[in-house]
Design a protein around this motif. Sequence first.
Motif, mmCIF file in Angstrom:
data_model
loop_
_atom_site.group_PDB
_atom_site.id
_atom_site.type_symbol
_atom_site.label_atom_id
_atom_site.label_comp_id
_atom_site.label_asym_id
_atom_site.label_seq_id
_atom_site.Cartn_x
_atom_site.Cartn_y
_atom_site.Cartn_z
ATOM 1 N N GLY A 82 0.809 -1.209 0.000
ATOM 2 C CA GLY A 82 0.000 0.000 0.000
ATOM 3 C C GLY A 82 0.847 1.265 0.000
ATOM 4 N N ALA A 83 0.159 2.380 -0.090
ATOM 5 C CA ALA A 83 0.817 3.697 -0.044
ATOM 6 C C ALA A 83 -0.078 4.650 0.736
ATOM 7 C CB ALA A 83 1.051 4.234 -1.452
ATOM 8 N N ASP A 84 0.532 5.437 1.595
ATOM 9 C CA ASP A 84 -0.236 6.430 2.345
ATOM 10 C C ASP A 84 -0.706 7.536 1.404
ATOM 11 O OD1 ASP A 84 -0.109 5.530 5.146
ATOM 12 O OD2 ASP A 84 2.055 5.785 4.893
ATOM 13 N N TRP A 85 -1.975 7.908 1.517
ATOM 14 C CA TRP A 85 -2.565 8.864 0.578
ATOM 15 C C TRP A 85 -1.907 10.236 0.678
ATOM 16 C CZ3 TRP A 85 -4.566 13.449 2.156
ATOM 17 C CH2 TRP A 85 -4.972 13.570 3.482
ATOM 18 N N TRP A 86 -1.322 10.557 1.812
ATOM 19 C CA TRP A 86 -0.826 11.909 2.044
ATOM 20 C C TRP A 86 0.619 12.133 1.603
ATOM 21 C CZ3 TRP A 86 3.076 10.373 5.004
ATOM 22 C CH2 TRP A 86 2.883 9.347 5.938
ATOM 23 N N VAL A 87 1.248 11.164 0.933
ATOM 24 C CA VAL A 87 2.675 11.303 0.625
ATOM 25 C C VAL A 87 2.984 12.526 -0.247
ATOM 26 C CG1 VAL A 87 3.257 8.880 0.937
ATOM 27 C CG2 VAL A 87 2.416 9.662 -1.284
ATOM 28 N N ARG A 88 2.053 12.930 -1.084
ATOM 29 C CA ARG A 88 2.337 14.083 -1.951
ATOM 30 C C ARG A 88 2.391 15.393 -1.172
ATOM 31 N NH1 ARG A 88 -3.131 12.993 -2.752
ATOM 32 N NH2 ARG A 88 -4.548 14.788 -2.869
ATOM 33 N N PHE A 89 1.929 15.376 0.073
ATOM 34 C CA PHE A 89 1.988 16.578 0.917
ATOM 35 C C PHE A 89 3.150 16.508 1.902
ATOM 36 C CE2 PHE A 89 -2.485 16.175 -0.277
ATOM 37 C CZ PHE A 89 -2.777 17.457 -0.705
ATOM 38 N N ASP A 90 4.014 15.515 1.756
ATOM 39 C CA ASP A 90 5.014 15.220 2.771
ATOM 40 C C ASP A 90 6.149 16.241 2.786
ATOM 41 O OD1 ASP A 90 6.402 14.065 4.763
ATOM 42 O OD2 ASP A 90 6.830 12.179 3.743
ATOM 43 N N SER A 91 5.895 17.348 3.452
ATOM 44 C CA SER A 91 6.925 18.335 3.722
ATOM 45 C C SER A 91 6.728 18.825 5.143
ATOM 46 C CB SER A 91 6.840 19.514 2.749
ATOM 47 O OG SER A 91 5.689 20.298 3.020
ATOM 48 N N GLU A 92 7.796 19.262 5.797
ATOM 49 C CA GLU A 92 7.726 19.647 7.209
ATOM 50 C C GLU A 92 6.729 20.769 7.439
ATOM 51 O OE1 GLU A 92 10.705 21.136 10.809
ATOM 52 O OE2 GLU A 92 11.514 20.450 8.884
ATOM 53 N N GLU A 93 6.618 21.700 6.481
ATOM 54 C CA GLU A 93 5.722 22.849 6.665
ATOM 55 C C GLU A 93 4.261 22.451 6.466
ATOM 56 O OE1 GLU A 93 8.316 22.816 4.667
ATOM 57 O OE2 GLU A 93 9.739 24.069 5.771
ATOM 58 N N ALA A 94 3.981 21.648 5.453
ATOM 59 C CA ALA A 94 2.600 21.288 5.150
ATOM 60 C C ALA A 94 2.097 20.140 6.015
ATOM 61 C CB ALA A 94 2.449 20.914 3.675
ATOM 62 N N LEU A 95 2.998 19.208 6.348
ATOM 63 C CA LEU A 95 2.581 18.004 7.059
ATOM 64 C C LEU A 95 3.555 17.711 8.195
ATOM 65 C CD1 LEU A 95 0.729 15.581 7.330
ATOM 66 C CD2 LEU A 95 2.036 14.435 5.521
ATOM 67 N N PRO A 96 3.279 18.200 9.389
ATOM 68 C CA PRO A 96 4.146 17.905 10.535
ATOM 69 C C PRO A 96 4.241 16.403 10.783
ATOM 70 C CG PRO A 96 2.566 19.637 11.059
ATOM 71 C CD PRO A 96 2.155 19.070 9.746
ATOM 72 N N GLU A 97 5.347 15.955 11.299
ATOM 73 C CA GLU A 97 5.599 14.521 11.492
ATOM 74 C C GLU A 97 4.516 13.858 12.333
ATOM 75 O OE1 GLU A 97 7.568 11.098 10.629
ATOM 76 O OE2 GLU A 97 8.106 13.101 9.895
ATOM 77 N N TYR A 98 4.073 14.554 13.394
ATOM 78 C CA TYR A 98 3.103 13.937 14.304
ATOM 79 C C TYR A 98 1.769 13.633 13.632
ATOM 80 C CZ TYR A 98 0.496 18.332 14.645
ATOM 81 O OH TYR A 98 -0.254 19.443 14.347
ATOM 82 N N LEU A 99 1.467 14.358 12.556
ATOM 83 C CA LEU A 99 0.163 14.219 11.917
ATOM 84 C C LEU A 99 0.085 12.994 11.007
ATOM 85 C CD1 LEU A 99 -2.551 15.656 11.788
ATOM 86 C CD2 LEU A 99 -1.683 17.020 9.875
ATOM 87 N N LYS A 100 1.223 12.470 10.592
ATOM 88 C CA LYS A 100 1.219 11.363 9.628
ATOM 89 C C LYS A 100 0.518 10.130 10.186
ATOM 90 C CE LYS A 100 5.483 12.972 7.445
ATOM 91 N NZ LYS A 100 6.899 12.658 7.151
ATOM 92 N N LEU A 101 0.857 9.753 11.410
ATOM 93 C CA LEU A 101 0.212 8.586 11.995
ATOM 94 C C LEU A 101 -1.286 8.810 12.138
ATOM 95 C CD1 LEU A 101 0.220 5.826 13.328
ATOM 96 C CD2 LEU A 101 0.775 6.962 15.502
ATOM 97 N N PHE A 102 -1.666 10.012 12.581
ATOM 98 C CA PHE A 102 -3.091 10.299 12.749
ATOM 99 C C PHE A 102 -3.850 10.135 11.436
ATOM 100 C CE2 PHE A 102 -6.481 13.406 12.117
ATOM 101 C CZ PHE A 102 -7.400 12.926 13.033
ATOM 102 N N LEU A 103 -3.306 10.664 10.349
ATOM 103 C CA LEU A 103 -3.974 10.560 9.055
ATOM 104 C C LEU A 103 -4.115 9.107 8.623
ATOM 105 C CD1 LEU A 103 -2.297 13.518 7.116
ATOM 106 C CD2 LEU A 103 -4.570 13.463 8.170
ATOM 107 N N GLY A 104 -3.126 8.279 8.980
ATOM 108 C CA GLY A 104 -3.207 6.857 8.664
ATOM 109 C C GLY A 104 -4.272 6.155 9.469
ATOM 110 N N VAL A 105 -4.318 6.438 10.767
ATOM 111 C CA VAL A 105 -5.324 5.819 11.631
ATOM 112 C C VAL A 105 -6.722 6.265 11.224
ATOM 113 C CG1 VAL A 105 -6.189 5.696 14.004
ATOM 114 C CG2 VAL A 105 -3.728 5.571 13.564
ATOM 115 N N GLU A 106 -6.868 7.542 10.925
ATOM 116 C CA GLU A 106 -8.185 8.095 10.596
ATOM 117 C C GLU A 106 -8.775 7.450 9.350
ATOM 118 O OE1 GLU A 106 -9.931 12.561 10.481
ATOM 119 O OE2 GLU A 106 -8.425 12.130 8.954
ATOM 120 N N VAL A 107 -7.956 7.273 8.314
ATOM 121 C CA VAL A 107 -8.483 6.756 7.054
ATOM 122 C C VAL A 107 -8.860 5.277 7.165
ATOM 123 C CG1 VAL A 107 -6.378 5.945 5.893
ATOM 124 C CG2 VAL A 107 -8.167 7.054 4.563
#
Length: 287
Positions: A82-107
């Motif tokens: 699989g691939a996380d849907w948010w990878v295209r937003f993966d930058s420190e300014e747009a997507l803080p590290e802590y938010l990545k896990l949350f977005l995965g759990v939420e989806v």
Amino acid sequence: MSTSPTALKRWIAGELTRLRERSGHTRAEAAKAIHGSIQNLGHFEVGRRMPKALELETLLRLYGAPERVEFFLSLRERARRGADWWVRFDSEEALPEYLKLFLGVEVMAARIDSWDTHLVPGLFQTESYANALVRGGAPKLRKRDRDRRVELRMARQREVLGGEASPAVHAVISEAALRAINGGPEVQRGQLERLLELGAKPNIEIQVLPFHAGLHTGADGPFMLLTFPSEFGPDVGTAYVENRVEVVYYEEPSAVAPFREAIEQLKSKALKTSDSSVLIKRIFEEI
């Protein structure tokens, strides 16, 4: 069910740890069973690496859970491919590290319950409302980075609410969040209209906690409760709490239980969904 390698790897790691501890086996005993090292097993249990298929099967049998082998192997394959849907937003300014896990759990959630005190929840925000919040909350960010954060929030809504298997969503929102003018009267009116549209959807329930509700268990701040599909086990979920300093994930059943109790009390004190719609319309007219 939507797939998030980030969330799946974390869940597999956590569940392997819980199963080992419940079975009474030490890391040394588990490592010996798969002809590996204690350090290697530690990598499995923190999600740094996933066990190979045969290692996973051996561990589950050792832990007394042979009936879960097929399910775990299917999750392992989803995580690998699989691939996380948010990878295209993966930058420190747009997507803080802590938010990545949350977005995965939420989806991956089958049900999302939330309590919000001063803002409309992110899943329900209009683009104009989200833009006003990002501008006010991160004024030092460059416009390009602020725009990316808003784009991420809109993409998040499409991923969670726009699919064929959208989760059941039940939001309790304080009346204060509806009356606060964020971005100006027109922006707030547009946001209230959006809430009325969403509340008419079969999988979304919106309740308003009115000012006259009095004291309640949500007084200590907003939170989200994300429940996984039933195949993960009974009442398996995560309580997510975010503040100015850190984010906290509560995953042990004993830690999640108080949040389940709190959301149920909030629902009982809040207006019914039909009455909530009436209040939202009244506030819309007053602005």
